[in-house]
Design an enzyme around this catalytic site. Structure first.
Site, PDB file in Angstrom:
ATOM      1  N   GLU A  14       0.735  -1.151  -0.044  1.00 49.16           N
ATOM      2  CA  GLU A  14       0.082   0.122   0.024  1.00 49.16           C
ATOM      3  C   GLU A  14       0.694   1.389   0.065  1.00 49.16           C
ATOM      4  O   GLU A  14       1.745   1.478   0.923  1.00 49.16           O
ATOM      5  CB  GLU A  14      -0.937   0.039   1.095  1.00 49.16           C
ATOM      6  CG  GLU A  14      -1.859   1.304   1.598  1.00 49.16           C
ATOM      7  CD  GLU A  14      -2.912   1.351   0.283  1.00 49.16           C
ATOM      8  OE1 GLU A  14      -3.276   2.594   0.081  1.00 49.16           O
ATOM      9  OE2 GLU A  14      -3.294   0.301  -0.378  1.00 49.16           O
ATOM     10  N   CYS A  61      -5.439   5.305   5.317  1.00 46.53           N
ATOM     11  CA  CYS A  61      -5.191   4.131   4.628  1.00 46.53           C
ATOM     12  C   CYS A  61      -6.321   3.557   4.507  1.00 46.53           C
ATOM     13  O   CYS A  61      -7.253   3.621   5.271  1.00 46.53           O
ATOM     14  CB  CYS A  61      -4.081   3.339   5.038  1.00 46.53           C
ATOM     15  SG  CYS A  61      -3.825   1.774   4.270  1.00 46.53           S
ATOM     16  N   CYS A  64      -5.292  -0.421   6.447  1.00 45.74           N
ATOM     17  CA  CYS A  64      -5.290  -0.436   8.029  1.00 45.74           C
ATOM     18  C   CYS A  64      -6.658   0.353   8.258  1.00 45.74           C
ATOM     19  O   CYS A  64      -6.682   1.478   8.664  1.00 45.74           O
ATOM     20  CB  CYS A  64      -4.164   0.556   8.494  1.00 45.74           C
ATOM     21  SG  CYS A  64      -2.611  -0.098   7.830  1.00 45.74           S
ATOM     22  N   HIS A  68      -5.976   3.302  12.895  1.00 43.30           N
ATOM     23  CA  HIS A  68      -5.831   4.546  13.342  1.00 43.30           C
ATOM     24  C   HIS A  68      -6.931   5.290  13.781  1.00 43.30           C
ATOM     25  O   HIS A  68      -6.721   6.255  14.780  1.00 43.30           O
ATOM     26  CB  HIS A  68      -5.622   5.411  11.822  1.00 43.30           C
ATOM     27  CG  HIS A  68      -4.033   5.068  11.246  1.00 43.30           C
ATOM     28  ND1 HIS A  68      -2.926   5.591  11.666  1.00 43.30           N
ATOM     29  CD2 HIS A  68      -3.861   4.277  10.122  1.00 43.30           C
ATOM     30  CE1 HIS A  68      -1.729   5.149  11.055  1.00 43.30           C
ATOM     31  NE2 HIS A  68      -2.302   4.653  10.153  1.00 43.30           N
ATOM     32  N   ARG A 458       0.699  -4.333  11.418  1.00 43.99           N
ATOM     33  CA  ARG A 458       2.114  -4.013  10.897  1.00 43.99           C
ATOM     34  C   ARG A 458       2.855  -3.566  12.021  1.00 43.99           C
ATOM     35  O   ARG A 458       4.251  -3.425  11.756  1.00 43.99           O
ATOM     36  CB  ARG A 458       1.814  -2.882   9.682  1.00 43.99           C
ATOM     37  CG  ARG A 458       1.450  -3.535   8.535  1.00 43.99           C
ATOM     38  CD  ARG A 458       1.058  -2.474   7.521  1.00 43.99           C
ATOM     39  NE  ARG A 458       0.442  -3.034   6.355  1.00 43.99           N
ATOM     40  CZ  ARG A 458      -0.837  -3.469   6.061  1.00 43.99           C
ATOM     41  NH1 ARG A 458      -1.599  -3.391   6.906  1.00 43.99           N
ATOM     42  NH2 ARG A 458      -0.986  -3.928   5.081  1.00 43.99           N
ATOM     43  N   SER A 481       5.243   1.521   9.598  1.00 47.82           N
ATOM     44  CA  SER A 481       6.084   1.376   8.420  1.00 47.82           C
ATOM     45  C   SER A 481       7.151   2.502   8.650  1.00 47.82           C
ATOM     46  O   SER A 481       8.228   2.376   7.956  1.00 47.82           O
ATOM     47  CB  SER A 481       5.266   1.546   6.977  1.00 47.82           C
ATOM     48  OG  SER A 481       4.325   0.076   6.844  1.00 47.82           O
ATOM     49  N   CYS A 525       3.040  -0.427   4.439  1.00 47.35           N
ATOM     50  CA  CYS A 525       2.009   0.232   4.289  1.00 47.35           C
ATOM     51  C   CYS A 525       2.239   1.684   4.152  1.00 47.35           C
ATOM     52  O   CYS A 525       2.258   2.224   5.261  1.00 47.35           O
ATOM     53  CB  CYS A 525       0.909   0.111   5.254  1.00 47.35           C
ATOM     54  SG  CYS A 525      -0.750   0.852   4.991  1.00 47.35           S
ATOM     55  N   CYS A 528       0.094   5.008   5.052  1.00 48.36           N
ATOM     56  CA  CYS A 528      -0.182   5.325   6.424  1.00 48.36           C
ATOM     57  C   CYS A 528       0.967   6.379   6.792  1.00 48.36           C
ATOM     58  O   CYS A 528       0.592   7.384   7.695  1.00 48.36           O
ATOM     59  CB  CYS A 528       0.076   4.151   7.320  1.00 48.36           C
ATOM     60  SG  CYS A 528      -1.334   3.151   7.536  1.00 48.36           S
TER      61      CYS A 528
END
Length: 546
Positions: A14, A61, A64, A68, A458, A481, A525, A528
């Protein structure tokens, strides 16, 4: 000096990620990880009502889909000193658990498996032998000879048409692929099965969250899904959970073990040194003591010493990032002041900052959680890891690798899924005795600071908020990430992915599947961590990085 190789963009992730490596004598000798679009979510939040933060941050995102939002409401809960009701805690846990089950399944089959599975080789497989193999390693449905004949026919149709569709642009036939044709065909069949299953698993979010992606039932102080606390709705969630766990136990875990058996050399490739876990899945309001996955930090791979975490020692470095200044700041005092000039891996080369804990790069995510839990004597994790090592006949050191990272993701999927049964039962018991409270009333402080710490698919995710005059004065996200795939720090220490890539063999620089294996094992990702938007006009910008 070795030969430079650039992979841009990295696909099956992503967001936008560029990896540059130096290859010397057939192995990666240096590496640089670049996120190539700017993150601006923090700038959009300044001046807004703190209660609205989760609506914006969830849009960081579409993969995810929940985490968040959870981090944001936890940050405001923290700032306001709120203790949420037991039912709200259970529902938040169940929604996060559903996120793990869905995310890890999709990652293995649709983002990572094709690094190990040769689609074209599957064309040579015998459906009869594949069915015999399936009976031994994976007691899944649709595993008869006729089923594999149908999959083979679909593959042949793709190939004969000259368009491989979802299987296009692979490095098929690469010498690094080791699976026999029958194992490849089995994996392709389960790839297609996982496409069907993930759609049903995602429905768990819709039951208590209103929709997927981007849950609507989160709120500062608890959750809002009061009308879903009925026997029918809970039973519907439970049914989908059971169906998903059946897939995890009968398909996902056996496939990981079967494929890992052919790639044991990857138990020595792709490892890192330090690991950080915030912990998550509270069993009460006593945090972090009650977490299913405990909080902790490991340095220099020392499983015998899991240190307590002091979040005050987290800093974000920008020496090699496209931001103003060069001072490392704690996230609660973080700044988002973009300054792009050019991409130069010797200077500044990423929109991501470089988080460090006690001045060290830290891997976060499934492997970190499994290692910390194992080191702290968490019984389910200990058993799962010991059984895995015994079954693969590899030493404990094999955990520190690309193979270990991929296996850890599968193991924690089962551990979390099994824990969800207890949360469902607790929710049922609360409702039976008339306890349907899901929200705690509160008063928003005029000035306060708070942090929402999650451990998500993640890795370790943190949201920091500063409230002034009842509005958001500052909001900072430090996402998994960013920990794993950020650039070097002020002391020029590599990020975990850069470290993990060093030593990776590269058989064919024009088809670097080995590099993709390690990068994908972190389940990047980047969305994010990076966003491009003008906070005044909401205009989205596109940059071409040369």
């Amino acid at each position: 000096m070795g030969k430079r190789l650039v992979i841009d963009p990295i696909t099956r992730i992503e967001g936008h990620l560029r990896i540059e490596v130096e290859v010397t004598n057939g192995k990666v000798s240096n590496a640089w990880s670049s996120s190539t679009l700017f993150r601006g979510i923090e700038m959009m939040l300044k001046g807004r009502d703190p209660r609205d933060a989760y609506l914006f941050t969830q849009r960081a995102c579409g993969v995810c889909t929940y985490v968040h939002g959870l981090a944001s409401v936890r940050a405001v809960d923290s700032a306001a000193g709120i203790e949420i009701p037991d039912n709200a805690r259970l529902i938040r846990n169940l929604l996060l658990g559903a996120q793990f089950l869905h995310d890890h399944m999709v990652h293995f089959y649709h983002l990572h498996a094709l690094d190990w599975v040769d689609i074209i080789s599957a064309m040579k497989a015998s459906p009869q032998k594949t069915a015999e193999l399936a009976a031994k390693v994976s007691p899944a449905p649709r595993s008869g000879v006729s089923d594999f004949k149908m999959v083979l026919a679909r593959l042949k149709k793709f190939v004969d048409s000259g368009q491989l569709g979802i299987f296009a642009n692979g490095y098929w036939g690469h010498p690094a692929y080791k699976l026999p044709p029958e194992v490849n065909l089995l994996a392709v069949s389960h790839y297609l099965d996982a496409l069907r299953q993930q759609a049903r698993t995602a429905r768990m979010h819709a039951i208590f969250g209103g929709k997927n992606p981007h849950i609507q039932s989160l709120v500062v102080g608890g959750v809002t899904c009061a009308t879903d606390l009925t026997p029918d709705r809970i039973a519907e969630f439970q049914y989908l959970w059971k169906e998903t766990m059946d897939f995890v136990n009968r398909v996902y875990i056996p496939d990981v073990l079967a494929i890992a058996g052919f790639y044991k050399d990857w138990a020595k490739i792709g490892g890192t040194t330090n690991f950080l876990v915030y912990g998550d899945f509270p069993d009460s309001n006593k945090e972090p003591e009650s977490f299913l996955f405990p909080r902790g930090a490991i340095f220099k791979r020392n499983l015998g010493k899991v240190e307590a975490v002091d979040t005050g020692q987290i800093e974000e470095h920008v020496k090699h990032s496209w931001y103003e200044g060069d001072k490392a700041l704690h996230p609660s005092r973080g700044e988002t002041k973009p300054r792009y000039e050019n991409l130069d891996v010797a200077e500044r080369y990423s929109w991501m900052k470089a988080p460090r804990y006690k001045a060290e790069p830290m891997e976060v995510g499934p492997l970190a959680r499994v290692l910390v839990a194992y080191g702290k004597g968490h019984a389910p994790t200990r058993k799962a890891v010991d059984d895995l090592l015994k079954q693969l006949a590899v030493p404990q050191e094999a955990l520190f690798s690309t193979l270990g990272r991929t296996a850890a993701r599968a193991l924690e999927t089962r551990i979390i899924g099994e824990a969800m049964e207890g949360w469902i039962n607790s929710l049922v018991e609360n409702v039976k005795k008339g306890d349907t409270k899901i929200y705690t009333d509160y008063e928003m402080p005029r000035e306060a600071m708070g942090a929402g710490l999650n451990d998500v698919p993640r890795g370790s995710l943190g949201h920091w908020i500063e409230i002034k005059d009842g509005k958001i004065e500052n909001f900072q996200l430090v996402v998994p990430s960013t920990w794993n795939l950020g650039p070097r720090c002020a002391k020029d220490k590599m990020s975990p992915v850069e470290e993990a890539l060093v030593g990776t063999p590269v058989a064919d620089p024009k088809r670097p599947v080995e590099i993709l294996r390690t990068v994908h094992s972190f389940d990047p990702c980047i969305a994010c961590g990076v966003h491009v938007i003008d906070p005044k006009t909401n205009e989205v910008y596109k940059f071409k990085v040369v």
